[in-house]
Design a protein around this motif. Structure first.
Motif, PDB file in Angstrom:
ATOM      1  N   GLY B 110       0.811  -1.159  -0.170  1.00  0.00           N
ATOM      2  CA  GLY B 110      -0.521  -0.378   0.050  1.00  0.00           C
ATOM      3  C   GLY B 110       0.978   0.926  -0.236  1.00  0.00           C
ATOM      4  O   GLY B 110       0.078   2.365  -0.864  1.00  0.00           O
ATOM      5  N   ARG B 129      -4.825   6.934  -0.455  1.00  0.00           N
ATOM      6  CA  ARG B 129      -5.778   6.429   0.033  1.00  0.00           C
ATOM      7  C   ARG B 129      -6.156   5.766  -0.929  1.00  0.00           C
ATOM      8  O   ARG B 129      -6.712   4.479  -0.600  1.00  0.00           O
ATOM      9  CB  ARG B 129      -4.874   6.371   1.854  1.00  0.00           C
ATOM     10  CG  ARG B 129      -3.790   6.163   2.485  1.00  0.00           C
ATOM     11  CD  ARG B 129      -3.997   5.859   3.464  1.00  0.00           C
ATOM     12  NE  ARG B 129      -4.302   7.202   4.495  1.00  0.00           N
ATOM     13  CZ  ARG B 129      -4.033   8.256   4.786  1.00  0.00           C
ATOM     14  NH1 ARG B 129      -2.436   8.108   4.201  1.00  0.00           N
ATOM     15  NH2 ARG B 129      -4.048   9.431   4.930  1.00  0.00           N
ATOM     16  N   ALA B 132      -6.353   4.294  -3.821  1.00  0.00           N
ATOM     17  CA  ALA B 132      -5.064   2.911  -4.171  1.00  0.00           C
ATOM     18  C   ALA B 132      -5.507   1.623  -3.470  1.00  0.00           C
ATOM     19  O   ALA B 132      -6.229   0.852  -3.814  1.00  0.00           O
ATOM     20  CB  ALA B 132      -4.262   2.977  -2.472  1.00  0.00           C
ATOM     21  N   VAL B 133      -7.027   1.817  -2.552  1.00  0.00           N
ATOM     22  CA  VAL B 133      -8.880   0.895  -2.208  1.00  0.00           C
ATOM     23  C   VAL B 133      -9.223   0.320  -3.791  1.00  0.00           C
ATOM     24  O   VAL B 133      -8.787  -0.787  -4.474  1.00  0.00           O
ATOM     25  CB  VAL B 133      -9.293   1.329  -1.165  1.00  0.00           C
ATOM     26  CG1 VAL B 133     -10.082  -0.023  -0.838  1.00  0.00           C
ATOM     27  CG2 VAL B 133      -8.794   1.412  -0.333  1.00  0.00           C
ATOM     28  N   GLU B 134      -8.824   1.421  -4.265  1.00  0.00           N
ATOM     29  CA  GLU B 134      -9.797   1.529  -6.037  1.00  0.00           C
ATOM     30  C   GLU B 134      -9.146   0.515  -6.481  1.00  0.00           C
ATOM     31  O   GLU B 134      -9.109  -0.255  -7.184  1.00  0.00           O
ATOM     32  CB  GLU B 134      -9.819   2.338  -6.416  1.00  0.00           C
ATOM     33  CG  GLU B 134     -10.867   3.843  -6.551  1.00  0.00           C
ATOM     34  CD  GLU B 134     -10.910   5.336  -6.936  1.00  0.00           C
ATOM     35  OE1 GLU B 134     -11.409   5.890  -6.871  1.00  0.00           O
ATOM     36  OE2 GLU B 134     -10.560   5.239  -8.204  1.00  0.00           O
ATOM     37  N   PHE B 136      -6.213  -0.927  -5.675  1.00  0.00           N
ATOM     38  CA  PHE B 136      -6.613  -2.502  -5.579  1.00  0.00           C
ATOM     39  C   PHE B 136      -7.615  -4.012  -6.033  1.00  0.00           C
ATOM     40  O   PHE B 136      -7.890  -4.483  -6.101  1.00  0.00           O
ATOM     41  CB  PHE B 136      -6.290  -3.140  -4.070  1.00  0.00           C
ATOM     42  CG  PHE B 136      -4.705  -3.499  -3.586  1.00  0.00           C
ATOM     43  CD1 PHE B 136      -3.602  -2.877  -3.908  1.00  0.00           C
ATOM     44  CD2 PHE B 136      -4.894  -4.275  -2.027  1.00  0.00           C
ATOM     45  CE1 PHE B 136      -2.673  -3.378  -4.233  1.00  0.00           C
ATOM     46  CE2 PHE B 136      -3.484  -4.442  -2.882  1.00  0.00           C
ATOM     47  CZ  PHE B 136      -2.081  -4.443  -2.606  1.00  0.00           C
ATOM     48  N   ASP B 137      -8.766  -3.321  -5.533  1.00  0.00           N
ATOM     49  CA  ASP B 137     -10.309  -3.200  -5.967  1.00  0.00           C
ATOM     50  C   ASP B 137     -10.246  -4.215  -8.270  1.00  0.00           C
ATOM     51  O   ASP B 137     -10.526  -4.841  -8.112  1.00  0.00           O
ATOM     52  CB  ASP B 137     -11.518  -2.761  -5.883  1.00  0.00           C
ATOM     53  CG  ASP B 137     -12.820  -3.590  -5.812  1.00  0.00           C
ATOM     54  OD1 ASP B 137     -13.016  -4.273  -5.711  1.00  0.00           O
ATOM     55  OD2 ASP B 137     -13.766  -2.682  -7.186  1.00  0.00           O
ATOM     56  N   SER B 142      -8.055  -7.917  -2.609  1.00  0.00           N
ATOM     57  CA  SER B 142      -8.671  -7.604  -1.037  1.00  0.00           C
ATOM     58  C   SER B 142      -7.751  -5.583  -0.697  1.00  0.00           C
ATOM     59  O   SER B 142      -7.184  -5.990  -0.399  1.00  0.00           O
ATOM     60  CB  SER B 142      -8.932  -8.362  -0.184  1.00  0.00           C
ATOM     61  OG  SER B 142      -8.572  -7.559   1.333  1.00  0.00           O
ATOM     62  N   GLU B 143      -9.067  -5.251  -0.448  1.00  0.00           N
ATOM     63  CA  GLU B 143      -8.056  -4.063   0.209  1.00  0.00           C
ATOM     64  C   GLU B 143      -7.355  -3.793   1.313  1.00  0.00           C
ATOM     65  O   GLU B 143      -6.003  -3.188   1.899  1.00  0.00           O
ATOM     66  CB  GLU B 143      -9.117  -2.405   0.456  1.00  0.00           C
ATOM     67  CG  GLU B 143     -10.056  -2.682   1.515  1.00  0.00           C
ATOM     68  CD  GLU B 143     -11.093  -1.360   1.368  1.00  0.00           C
ATOM     69  OE1 GLU B 143     -10.730  -0.543   2.579  1.00  0.00           O
ATOM     70  OE2 GLU B 143     -12.073  -1.708   0.882  1.00  0.00           O
ATOM     71  N   ASN B 144      -7.760  -5.172   2.287  1.00  0.00           N
ATOM     72  CA  ASN B 144      -6.740  -5.282   3.241  1.00  0.00           C
ATOM     73  C   ASN B 144      -4.907  -6.053   3.632  1.00  0.00           C
ATOM     74  O   ASN B 144      -4.490  -6.022   3.985  1.00  0.00           O
ATOM     75  CB  ASN B 144      -7.851  -6.227   4.323  1.00  0.00           C
ATOM     76  CG  ASN B 144      -7.867  -7.695   4.055  1.00  0.00           C
ATOM     77  OD1 ASN B 144      -7.203  -8.190   3.138  1.00  0.00           O
ATOM     78  ND2 ASN B 144      -8.950  -7.817   4.924  1.00  0.00           N
ATOM     79  N   ARG B 145      -5.238  -6.434   1.963  1.00  0.00           N
ATOM     80  CA  ARG B 145      -3.861  -6.729   1.924  1.00  0.00           C
ATOM     81  C   ARG B 145      -2.506  -5.147   1.321  1.00  0.00           C
ATOM     82  O   ARG B 145      -1.757  -5.595   1.555  1.00  0.00           O
ATOM     83  CB  ARG B 145      -4.202  -7.816   0.337  1.00  0.00           C
ATOM     84  CG  ARG B 145      -4.478  -9.463   0.386  1.00  0.00           C
ATOM     85  CD  ARG B 145      -4.364  -9.538   1.593  1.00  0.00           C
ATOM     86  NE  ARG B 145      -3.184  -9.959   1.727  1.00  0.00           N
ATOM     87  CZ  ARG B 145      -2.040 -11.588   1.255  1.00  0.00           C
ATOM     88  NH1 ARG B 145      -3.484 -12.521   1.381  1.00  0.00           N
ATOM     89  NH2 ARG B 145      -1.352 -11.720   1.727  1.00  0.00           N
ATOM     90  N   LEU B 146      -3.693  -4.031   1.495  1.00  0.00           N
ATOM     91  CA  LEU B 146      -2.549  -2.781   1.235  1.00  0.00           C
ATOM     92  C   LEU B 146      -1.896  -3.007   2.466  1.00  0.00           C
ATOM     93  O   LEU B 146      -0.707  -2.319   1.982  1.00  0.00           O
ATOM     94  CB  LEU B 146      -3.743  -1.912   1.803  1.00  0.00           C
ATOM     95  CG  LEU B 146      -4.420  -1.804   0.264  1.00  0.00           C
ATOM     96  CD1 LEU B 146      -5.010  -0.437   0.060  1.00  0.00           C
ATOM     97  CD2 LEU B 146      -2.963  -1.289  -1.131  1.00  0.00           C
TER      98      LEU B 146
END
Lengths: 325, 343, 326, 304
Positions: B110, B129, B132-134, B136-137, B142-146
């Motif tokens: 991340g 941030r 970054a979630v976007e 990863f999606d 999954s966003e918690n892998r950031l």
């Protein structure tokens, strides 16, 4: 967490091993085992007290456990000559040694890391070709000899620094802290620190340089370049951050190692530290004091080993964060 | 054309050996173009210069390498060092072969994504941030892998993360160097499908460097075949794979395993690629080519288009391509190596 | 035909470092590289073992050559259990079973000349030195490194990948073994060279009557080499059938996905969506029951309860799937 | 096919260990660092060999001036190249004869360290298991001893002899080389060609000595070269602290004499600078040689 416990246990065991080695070293020395603990200069009562305290009339294996028990309570016996508890004497001089070691290490590593990174960046230039052998030469020089040369030049010849001790005669302080914060103390500290720092900077410098050279070829550094980051960001955030990992370990290990090396520097500058104490104790065969000083140095070494392990864990996520997928 | 490479020359200086001049011509006059919105496969065997060419476009050659000539044009703008530096990652991004070694081990994935967004893009920390979630999606992570470090990812996930980082600043061109080579076949297929989908959704142009013509066949629209530092054939994938015009491509096609074909014979190309420190004169494939003529070993052969303008090949006997192709299907053809190889 | 190699319920666990909690609870976590593998290889057969990285195929190959020992289960070569072999018996086995390596650039000692490398098995087998030159020459002829004297005094770094792999094969053949394991023998080689090595391996197998095992991740390549293929997933065999059946009529959902995922060098190939999702799970904590069930499009409640055994569903075709067994 | 020229290629019949030895001997010729180091070693070795010719007088002899007075603190000049000590000894003579004890200490410690480190590293790395665990725990223990204090305590109590110093140094230095060699063996053991040797029926000992050991030998040399330096510095430090062997002349003892007789405050640089420079030269020569070997034999460290 599990790693922390593991490393702690590891270092504690190493320390136990050292104390064990020490115990048997003193027992296997020529002469009677009693000679190691009892000096004819002690009066009869004192002799009797030592006999009982160390169980010297008991079998060897019992003595070993009594010895460990005593150590655990910080009971290191009486100095033959000063007639004072060894621990008290050690605690008096320990701060001097720690200050000397830490200050010179910090200076040496700050300089070494920066200069090493700089030399890596200057790779192939004439500066590098001259600097690398020169740094190797500082690593090859005996510490005490560096001290002697500095002492002759800067103290006796130029008169810039005092020639020894930790404070000028006649100075009085209300407490130890005030003494150590005084200008006079720092003035006395300067030359020994310079000597040690000069000797110690070589390791971090060379280590940092070779790590940097290696890391600069890693694919992730090339990737940072492709991402268009500034050269500064690439060198500092990515290359240096990775190259620093082994240097940090070397730093903590360096504390322990130079505590040993301090022995000679403290002697040259009559610095009232634990190393000089050890030398004096050994030369007058003051066994309890020598043993105590040795153990104290070993303890610092073990603690710093542990700190090194912890630092590495904090800095390298590959150690601290296990594999998830 | 979004990218045009014209007569690119990349030289590596090495210690002069008994056999070489000390200069390895890793890329020696390669020209190809990438049309907007297409996936172009750059194929060839190891050492043919495909990776070097792509890294030269990104401006990251090894220290002993240099661009000795040629032009790289991106959207009508000739790329010199300064221009490249500005375009990097914002317009042209890169997907590496091994995402493991190309991610910095001491930062979370991340953080590395955010770093690109804030230092090369102009996002603020908070916006970065969210983006970054976007991202990863977008690549199916999954966003918690950031918050995880690279070593905590599996190979396929790392490759997805590398693609997310490449797409961060919405580039129009993606250079992908063997992005699926190190992956298992199922993961490879998942990544290829994702690349195709992203390319369509984001209107990307992609250069896919690979040694695997099956991957090219599966994913690419166009293909550029390189041999010994030069482009020897290029054109739409359908044309080049079904009707190759250069004997090397014909040979490669025969040597490549095909799960669905009925032929149970693979035919090797005898010999090995030339030493690029001392390449043979004339066509570089001539020493291994079963169809080589005496004329092939002198002079140079320019890449030329045949009757249909999009399919080009660099072969003296390009006019006889149809006959050669028929002969090339017979394994016997490849058993006798070129008469010029030994003489 | 009698089986030359026989594996029965072979299990191989690799211990992993235990956490403190596991240490306290007395647990022994392990990676189950192989989890109950049984099959026979008939004399003269050539079988392929196919699967993704981490499925246990390389471990299986090492076990068959007694380079590592199984945790439980038995492996027999020519009727003799490998576990008991030692001394002269082991040397006898080593003369008959050989290995071809994946990476020819690492498989030869860089300090040995090609001659020494190929003669080393003869030396180890105690064969009279006078015979060495002839036998090395014969092995070289078998792998078509014709002009012998050009290679004998060379060092590995002076040869190309294709030539090196021929030398590696020559070393494996110099003792005229009966059994050959090849672990990804061409994956490190260039495409144009691969075909030559594959053809050569097929040729020596036929002329020398070898029993052979090819370990590979590449179904497309295996098709050119082996009549029979075992498909592995997480340490278990999920399908065992003639290669042609595997490729054209795969029965296990995993094999189906594997076959569907292989790209072919044809621009007009069918692009069917993959009938599979997710990643290979951690080999330390495989799912209960069928280890493929969490990625399987057909998973049923039963799959979580009972691991499907590997059973014959048609002549010479074995599958480990509840769907097929029902 | 590019053919790289290989110096000193052994023929088909040559034994590979010999080949490695030949390369070890030939290596310094290719690396300027190592070459410099070797030249320094050779020079000091010559001085040690011909010490009696270079400085014929007994270095411990007390000299007098022509007028019969003690020749103390004579300035450097034609008669006494580096002057004399406060006790009237010829500093140049001491320096020349000190070479002998320095080299003796350095070489003997290096040999012990190389042999013990190599054997322990090979055995621990190759056989692994319990053997490995025990050997490595012993190494850990030795490494957790504070270096110089341990040598001081040992020589202070066991008696100040050169052999005790060498013993103490060797006792503390072998684990470094053993650990590095062990980890190198661990990687070598995983190499495909070592596995290949197993498959073709090579015995354990053949694998260990023919396939693995030749790759380790250069490392042993690296650590031996470093150990020479450490031993010499340690001997000097111990002598300087007054725990040295008082029956022989050494550079450390010269420095102790200079220090305790106020040579520093009198500015007698010719007394205490030369021994220090000699120590630096010998020790740095070891560093140079070890760097040279590392660059040639451990390409990972090569400055690409």
């Amino acid at each position: 967490m599990r790693l922390v416990v593991e490393r702690f246990a590891h270092n504690a065991l190493a320390l136990l091993a050292v104390t064990t080695i020490l115990f048997f070293m003193f027992r296997l020395m020529p002469g009677t085992p009693l000679a190691a603990y009892i000096n004819e200069n002690l009066n009869a009562d004192q002799q009797q007290a030592v006999l009982e305290q160390f169980g010297l009339d008991k079998p060897m294996w019992q003595q070993y456990f009594i010895y460990l028990g005593n150590l655990a309570q910080g009971e290191l016996g009486l100095s033959f000559f000063q007639r004072r508890p060894v621990l008290t004497i050690l605690l008096e001089v320990l701060p001097n040694s720690l200050i000397l070691t830490l200050v010179s290490l910090i200076i040496a590593y700050a300089f070494g890391v920066l200069a090493g990174a700089w030399l890596a960046w200057k790779r192939g230039s004439w500066i590098e070709r001259v600097a690398v052998p020169a740094v190797l030469a500082t690593r090859a020089a005996p510490e005490f000899w560096i001290g002697m040369v500095l002492l002759a030049l800067l103290s006796f010849n130029a008169g810039w620094f005092p020639s020894g001790g930790a404070s000028s005669p006649g100075m009085a302080y209300t407490n130890a802290f005030q003494r150590m914060a005084s200008w006079d103390y720092l003035h006395h500290l300067a030359l020994p620190v310079l000597t040690l720092a000069l000797y110690l900077q070589g390791l971090p410098l060379l280590l940092m340089r070779s790590n940097m050279l290696e890391v600069m070829h890693e694919e992730f550094v090339t990737m940072a370049r492709m991402k268009g980051f500034s050269e500064w960001r690439i060198v500092i955030r990515h290359a240096a951050r990775n190259a620093l990992l082994p240097v940090v370990t070397a730093f903590a290990l360096g504390v322990g190692l130079s505590m040993g090396g301090n022995v000679v520097v403290e002697t040259v500058f009559s610095w009232p530290g634990i190393g000089r104490l050890l030398v004096q104790a050994v030369s007058v065969l003051d066994y309890p004091l020598a043993q105590g000083a040795f153990l104290m140095i070993a303890l610092v070494l073990a603690v710093m080993n542990f700190v090194a392990d912890l630092l590495y864990m904090v800095l390298d996520p590959r150690v601290s964060h296990g594999r998830k997928s | 054309m979004i990218l045009e490479v014209d007569d690119l020359q990349i030289h590596y200086s090495t210690r002069a050996g008994p056999s070489g001049s000390g200069v390895v011509r890793a890329v020696d006059g390669a020209s190809f173009a990438v049309p907007e919105g297409r996936i172009v496969g750059l194929v060839g065997e190891s050492g043919c210069g495909k990776t070097t060419a792509v890294r030269a476009i990104m401006g990251v050659l090894a220290e002993n390498g240099r661009r000795a000539g040629g032009r790289v044009v991106f959207k009508q703008q000739a790329l010199d060092e300064a221009a490249t530096k500005k375009l990097l990652w914002r317009d042209i991004a890169y997907v590496p072969q091994s995402a493991m070694s190309s991610l910095d081990p001491v930062y979370t994935v991340g953080a590395q994504l955010v770093e690109v967004l804030t230092k090369r893009g102009n996002a603020t920390g908070r916006a970065a941030r969210a983006r970054a979630v976007e991202l990863f999606d977008l690549v199916g992570l999954s966003e918690n892998r950031l918050r995880d470090y690279p070593h905590q990812f599996s190979g396929g996930m790392r490759q997805r993360a590398a693609i997310a980082i490449a797409l961060a600043l919405e580039p129009s061109l993606l250079l992908a160097d063997e992005p699926v080579t190190a992956l298992d076949v199922i993961v490879q297929r998942q990544i290829l499908d994702m690349l195709r989908e992203l390319q369509q959704r984001l209107r990307l142009s992609i250069v896919l460097v690979t040694h695997d013509i099956s991957v090219v066949a599966y994913l690419c629209d166009d293909v550029v075949v390189m041999y010994a530092g030069q482009v020897i054939e290029s054109g739409p994938v359908r044309d080049v794979l079904a009707r190759p015009r250069h004997p090397y491509t014909m040979g490669l096609r025969n040597a490549f395993p095909d799960l669905l074909s009925d032929a149970l014979e693979l035919v090797p190309i005898s010999g090995s690629p030339p030493d690029l420190a001392d390449p043979p004169p004339g066509c570089r494939f001539a020493p291994r080519c079963p169809f080589a003529l005496a004329a092939c070993t002198t002079g140079t052969v320019a890449i030329a288009s045949g009757s249909d303008r999009t399919h080009r090949s660099a072969c003296l006997r390009d006019g006889e391509a149809d006959q050669l192709r028929k002969a090339a299907l017979d394994p016997e053809t490849w058993l006798r190596s070129s008469s010029f190889a030994t003489s | 035909m009698a089986a030359l190699v026989q594996l029965r319920d072979v299990v191989k666990h690799f211990p992993v470092t235990r956490s403190l909690g596991e240490l306290v609870r007395g647990e022994h976590p392990a990676v189950r590289a192989l989890d109950g593998v049984s099959f026979d290889i008939g004399s003269g057969d050539a079988i392929a073992i196919v699967g993704e990285s981490g499925c246990g195929k390389t471990t299986l190959g090492r076990l068959m050559l007694k380079l590592t020992e199984p945790t439980t289960g038995t492996i027999a070569f020519d009727g003799t259990a490998l576990a008991g072999l030692a001394g002269e018996g082991l040397r006898g086995f080593r003369r008959q079973a050989q290995l071809v390596f994946q990476n020819p650039f690492d498989a030869l000692n860089p300090r040995f000349t090609i001659y020494r490398a190929v003669a080393e098995p003869l030396l180890n087998a105690g064969i009279d030195k006078a015979e060495h030159e002839d036998r090395v020459a014969a092995a070289f002829r078998r792998v078509h490194l014709a002009d012998l004297d050009r290679y004998l005094d060379k060092y590995p770094h002076q040869l190309s990948g294709g030539q090196l792999q021929r030398v590696v094969l020559a070393r494996a053949l110099v003792l005229a073994p009966r059994f050959l394991v090849a672990d990804e023998p061409v994956s490190m080689l260039d495409v144009s060279v691969r075909a030559g090595i594959l053809a050569l391996m097929r040729e020596v197998r036929d002329t020398m009557g070898l029993t052979a095992v090819y370990i590979s991740h590449d179904l497309a390549l295996v098709r050119y080499l082996c009549g029979r293929t075992l498909v592995m997933y997480l340490g278990r065999i999920v399908e065992d059938a003639p290669t042609d059946e595997i490729v054209r009529r795969p029965r296990h959902p995993y094999t189906q996905a594997l076959v569907a995922a292989v790209p072919v060098p044809d621009a007009d190939q069918p692009r069917v969506p993959l009938p599979i999702k997710g990643n290979v799970p951690d080999a330390r904590e495989p799912p209960s029951g069928c280890s493929f069930r969490d990625r399987c499009p057909h998973a049923m409640t039963r799959c979580a309860e009972v691991a499907p055994p590997l059973r014959e569903v048609a002549g010479g075709h074995r599958v480990a799937c509840h769907l097929e067994l029902a | 096919m590019a053919e790289r020229a290989e110096p000193a290629i052994p023929t088909r019949s040559s034994w590979s260990l010999l080949g490695v030895l030949r390369r070890i001997v030939a290596m310094p010729l290719h690396d300027p660092f190592a070459f410099t180091g070797l030249v320094i070693y050779v020079l000091f070795a010559l001085v040690a060999l011909f010490a009696d010719q270079l400085a014929p007088a007994d270095p411990l002899e007390i000299l007098f001036t022509k007028t019969g007075k003690l020749a103390a603190n004579v300035a450097p000049g034609a008669e006494f190249l580096l002057g004399t000590t406060n006790l009237g000894r010829d500093i140049y003579g001491e320096l020349v004869h000190g070479t002998r004890s320095a080299l003796a200490v350095g070489l003997s410690a290096a040999i012990i360290v190389a042999i013990v480190g190599t054997v322990v590293g090979l055995v621990a790395g190759y056989f692994g298991g319990t053997t490995d665990a025990i050997l490595m725990r012993i190494a850990d223990m030795a490494l957790s001893l504070p270096f110089l204090p341990f040598v001081i305590v040992l020589t202070g109590f066991l008696g100040a002899s050169t052999s005790n110093i060498v013993l103490a140094v060797a006792l503390l230095l072998w684990p470094n080389s053993a650990r590095v060699i062990r980890s190198q063996v661990l990687t070598l053991r995983e190499r495909a060609y070592v596995e290949a040797a197993r498959v073709t029926g090579a015995s354990q000992w053949r694998i260990l000595f023919v396939h693995i050991a030749p790759n380790i030998l250069p490392l042993s040399f690296v650590y031996a070269a470093i150990a020479i330096g450490w031993a010499i510095i340690t001997e000097a430090s111990v002598s300087f602290l007054g725990f040295g062997d008082s029956t022989s002349v050494s550079w450390g003892m010269m420095l102790q004499d200079a220090f305790s007789s106020q040579a520093l405050s009198r500015g007698q640089y010719a007394w205490f600078v030369p021994p220090g420079l000699c120590i630096i030269l010998v020790v740095v020569a070891g560093f140079f040689i070890s760097r040279g070997y590392e660059e040639v034999f451990m390409p990972r460290l090569r400055g690409r």
